[in-house]
Design an enzyme around this catalytic site. Structure first.
Site, PDB file in Angstrom:
ATOM      1  N   GLU A 287       6.782  -7.009  -3.460  1.00  0.00           N
ATOM      2  CA  GLU A 287       7.639  -7.343  -2.325  1.00  0.00           C
ATOM      3  C   GLU A 287       8.169  -8.774  -2.367  1.00  0.00           C
ATOM      4  OE1 GLU A 287       4.345  -6.708  -2.352  1.00  0.00           O
ATOM      5  OE2 GLU A 287       3.230  -7.865  -0.878  1.00  0.00           O
ATOM      6  N   ASP A 391      -8.272  -9.203  -7.410  1.00  0.00           N
ATOM      7  CA  ASP A 391      -7.843  -7.899  -7.907  1.00  0.00           C
ATOM      8  C   ASP A 391      -8.876  -6.810  -7.632  1.00  0.00           C
ATOM      9  OD1 ASP A 391      -5.308  -7.943  -8.976  1.00  0.00           O
ATOM     10  OD2 ASP A 391      -5.972  -7.207 -10.935  1.00  0.00           O
TER      11      ASP A 391
HETATM   12  N1  BES Z   1       1.841  -6.031  -2.997  1.00  0.00           N
HETATM   13  C1  BES Z   1       1.594  -4.855  -3.734  1.00  0.00           C
HETATM   14  C2  BES Z   1       1.295  -5.098  -5.182  1.00  0.00           C
HETATM   15  C3  BES Z   1       0.084  -5.961  -5.488  1.00  0.00           C
HETATM   16  C4  BES Z   1      -0.999  -6.042  -4.637  1.00  0.00           C
HETATM   17  C5  BES Z   1       0.059  -6.682  -6.661  1.00  0.00           C
HETATM   18  C6  BES Z   1      -2.073  -6.876  -4.946  1.00  0.00           C
HETATM   19  C7  BES Z   1      -1.012  -7.487  -6.975  1.00  0.00           C
HETATM   20  C8  BES Z   1      -2.081  -7.589  -6.104  1.00  0.00           C
HETATM   21  C9  BES Z   1       2.772  -3.871  -3.627  1.00  0.00           C
HETATM   22  O1  BES Z   1       3.385  -3.879  -2.391  1.00  0.00           O
HETATM   23  C10 BES Z   1       2.215  -2.481  -3.809  1.00  0.00           C
HETATM   24  O2  BES Z   1       1.411  -2.096  -3.018  1.00  0.00           O
HETATM   25  N2  BES Z   1       2.641  -1.773  -4.845  1.00  0.00           N
HETATM   26  C11 BES Z   1       2.178  -0.421  -5.131  1.00  0.00           C
HETATM   27  C12 BES Z   1       3.184   0.601  -4.710  1.00  0.00           C
HETATM   28  C13 BES Z   1       3.077   1.080  -3.314  1.00  0.00           C
HETATM   29  C14 BES Z   1       4.111   2.164  -3.045  1.00  0.00           C
HETATM   30  C15 BES Z   1       1.702   1.563  -2.923  1.00  0.00           C
HETATM   31  C16 BES Z   1       2.011  -0.279  -6.625  1.00  0.00           C
HETATM   32  O3  BES Z   1       2.420  -1.186  -7.339  1.00  0.00           O
HETATM   33  O4  BES Z   1       1.491   0.731  -7.070  1.00  0.00           O
HETATM   34 ZN    ZN Z   2       2.152  -3.146  -0.871  1.00  0.00          ZN
END
Ligand code: BES
Ligand code: ZN
Length: 619
Positions: A287, A391
């Site tokens: 995001e 993570d």
């Molecule tokens: N903010 C997250 C990605 C993230 C979280 C990266 C924590 C690193 C550490 C993003 O908004 C997200 O949740 N992406 C998901 C997709 C979503 C539709 C559930 C993904 O990348 O799978």
């Molecule tokens: Zn997210």
């Protein structure tokens, strides 16, 4: 969702207590963020001027980070986070200053100590990135879609911004920024900021982000990238060979923004654009403000996976506007966003559609709880990531249990009241951070008012400070999935696939159909499904990934060449992990896993490599 199995860690004894039932809420104090070594919360850091050169051939970023500060507490030094950076020199108000780089700590990197005077105003750090920069993925031309030019993208969440910028790298510290980025001729640079729409001749790009953001939202992409508008305030970026498909897939993004605004108030970031990155991008979406970063695996050709964009867009409220104070409060970012995403999809696609998203999410939650352990504190919404990699908190607990708590509250107080509450919540906390305890206090003050009947129904402590799936967890209506169940049963009882009624099924119906098959199908069953539905060669990444897992289980070798093709290009950890994990389950398949991983490891992002190294290379 990818995660490692974790050890049990007891909650810190001095953890702030949740608001007592019925008590008048007293706002709990801000929590200490243990994943930054910076003291920028005591020294007001207000602005960053970044001036960097991106060397795609040498795979290195170098330049200056100039921080504007106000040493209001008269501290003796400024501490910034770094990870694998080389610090060439430091200037304080234009004068060379001594600095020290402390030894690197696990996960956190090295604290950069800079002595400052009481009235120090500007600190400039001259630096370069290292080979182990966890935020950066440098692609050779053959790793891109068009295979013509090199590419770079960053992924800063959770604590990786420090590997490409010396910064106060905690979600609780916000600053505005301006950047000057020099790139090789002919390439375009984009950031989480006001962006250009075409390549310029100077190869120098200027960016401005006047709204203060935390470091995990710093982002940069450099490559052969084109732009296409969707409407006057939304558009898409991608490599030229993909741009038309991308533009078509995201036709409804303009409508999504309007829908989101109708639900929870104005979009406060100006433009909303999406960039579709080359296939190695390690996650689904990120995001980054004004410019969502997105995997090409959502380009299914039929717009069936666009809820991912609804998710990243929703973060413009939950996350980017109201930010989790520490990574222990991660569910406040992700759980709210999943709830919001499903509300957008309900509005756009209807309730029977969003019900399918809720049910698939519930299934993911069950899997996560089984894998983490139903009694583990890592299944609480409030996490304890002390001494660990943030993570570790990236599980479906934050996403699915978090969103289901909000759904529980909605069903208890009624949608109208809950929507009003959420509107107020976003307004009252705009551009601020919030802890879980502050949220609970706010919820009490603005919605539950100490009403013991409501508290009993919601049982909020069981959700936030309790393990597993609470007894009152809501379930979605199963209207469309009940029909799918019937077709699956027919198939398992011997009906030929051609005789099943699957017309009008979306990706979600297919996923439910396949997920609930018995653990292992026979070769004949796999073959029959494949012949009728062309699953091995589906262009849909979600279905392909699940089908390949089933193929490994069943030893259905006809799918292996397509699976290898998938593993050779796709870098999304959520897809890679289940495939390699499935291969590693049996000694017979382990050589295949090692062989494929040796061949394609170089195509994966450093973070995906870290996860997979642990899985595939263990003896
Ligand atoms: N903010 C997250 C990605 C993230 C979280 C990266 C924590 C690193 C550490 C993003 O908004 C997200 O949740 N992406 C998901 C997709 C979503 C539709 C559930 C993904 O990348 O799978
Ligand atoms: Zn997210």
């Amino acid at each position: 969702m990818a995660f490692a199995l974790l050890s049990l860690v007891a909650l810190n004894a001095c953890e702030p207590k949740p608001a007592k039932e019925g008590s008048v809420a007293v706002a709990p104090a801000a929590a200490k963020d243990l994943h930054t070594q910076s003291n920028a919360d005591s020294i007001a850091v207000s602005h960053l001027d970044l001036d960097i050169n991106v060397d795609l051939a040498g795979k290195r970023i170098s330049g200056t980070a100039l921080w504007t500060i106000d040493n209001k507490n008269k501290l003796k030094e400024l501490k910034l986070d770094t990870y694998d950076l080389t610090i060439d020199s430091v200037l304080v108000d234009g004068k060379k200053a001594p600095h020290t780089l402390a030894p690197a700590l696990p996960h956190l990197g090295s604290a950069l100590h800079i002595p400052i005077g009481d009235n120090a105003k500007q600190v400039a750090v001259y630096y370069k990135t290292g080979a182990n920069a966890r935020a950066l993925q440098w692609l050779d031309p053959q790793q891109t879609h068009d295979k013509k030019s090199p590419f770079l993208y960053t992924q800063s969440e959770s604590i990786y911004a420090r590997s490409w910028i010396p910064c106060p790298d905690g979600p609780g510290i916000r600053y505005s920024y301006a950047a000057r980025v020099t790139v090789p001729k002919g390439l375009l640079a984009l950031m989480s900021a006001e962006n250009p729409q075409q390549v310029n001749d100077s190869s120098v790009y200027h960016f401005k982000m006047e709204t203060p953001v935390p470091a995990y939202l710093m982002a940069l992409a450099v490559g052969d990238i084109q732009f296409r508008p969707i409407n006057e305030r939304t558009g898409v970026y991608a490599e030229p060979g993909m741009i038309d498909k991308v533009r078509n897939e995201f036709e409804d993004v303009g409508k999504m923004v309007t829908t989101a605004e109708q639900l929870y108030g104005p979009y406060r970031w100006g433009r909303y654009d999406v960039i579709v990155l080359p296939p190695g991008f390690p996650i689904g979406g990120m995001e980054n403000p004004r410019l969502t970063f997105c995997t090409p695996t959502v380009i299914a050709g039929d717009r069936s996976l666009v809820s991912l964009i609804a998710h990243e867009l929703a973060h413009s409220w939950s996350g980017n506007l109201v930010t989790n104070a520490t990574w222990n409060d991660f569910w406040l970012n992700e759980g709210f966003t999943v709830y919001f995403e499903r509300r957008i999809m309900e509005q756009l696609m209807g309730k029977t559609y969003s019900d399918m998203l809720w049910e698939l999410g519930y299934q993911d939650l069950q899997t996560a709880v089984d894998e983490i352990g139903p009694k583990s504190p890592d299944t609480w919404l409030k996490l304890n990531l002390t001494g660990r990699d943030p993570d570790d908190g990236l599980t479906d607990i934050a996403y699915e249990k978090g969103s289901l708590l909000l759904e529980t509250i909605e069903r208890t107080v009624g949608r109208q009241q809950f929507d009003k509450f959420l509107n107020d919540y976003f307004n009252d906390h705009a551009f601020k951070t919030i802890t879980t305890e502050q949220f609970l206090a706010y919820l009490d003050e603005h919605l539950l008012h100490g009403d013991s009947t409501l508290y009993k129904k919601i049982d909020i402590k069981a959700w936030v400070y309790g393990p597993g799936i609470p007894a009152n967890c809501p379930r979605a209506d199963m209207e469309r999935f009940t029909k799918v169940d019937a077709e699956r049963t027919k198939f398992l009882n011997g009906t030929a696939p051609a005789q099943l009624t699957t017309t009008g099924w979306t990706t979600h119906e297919w996923l439910h159909f396949l997920r609930k098959m018995p653990a292992t199908l026979t070769d004949a069953q796999m073959k029959a499904l494949d012949e009728q539905y062309k699953l091995t060669n589906t262009g849909n990444s979600e279905i392909a990934d699940l089908w390949f897992v089933m193929s490994i289980r069943a030893g259905y070798k006809a799918a292996y060449p397509a699976m290898e093709q998938f593993l050779s290009t796709v870098g999304r950890r959520k897809f890679l992990q289940p495939l390699y994990a499935e291969m590693m389950k049996t000694p017979a398949n382990q050589p295949m896993a090692r062989n494929l991983y040796t061949k394609y490891r170089g195509n994966y992002h450093p973070l995906a490599q870290e996860t997979l190294d642990k899985m595939v290379n263990k003896k």
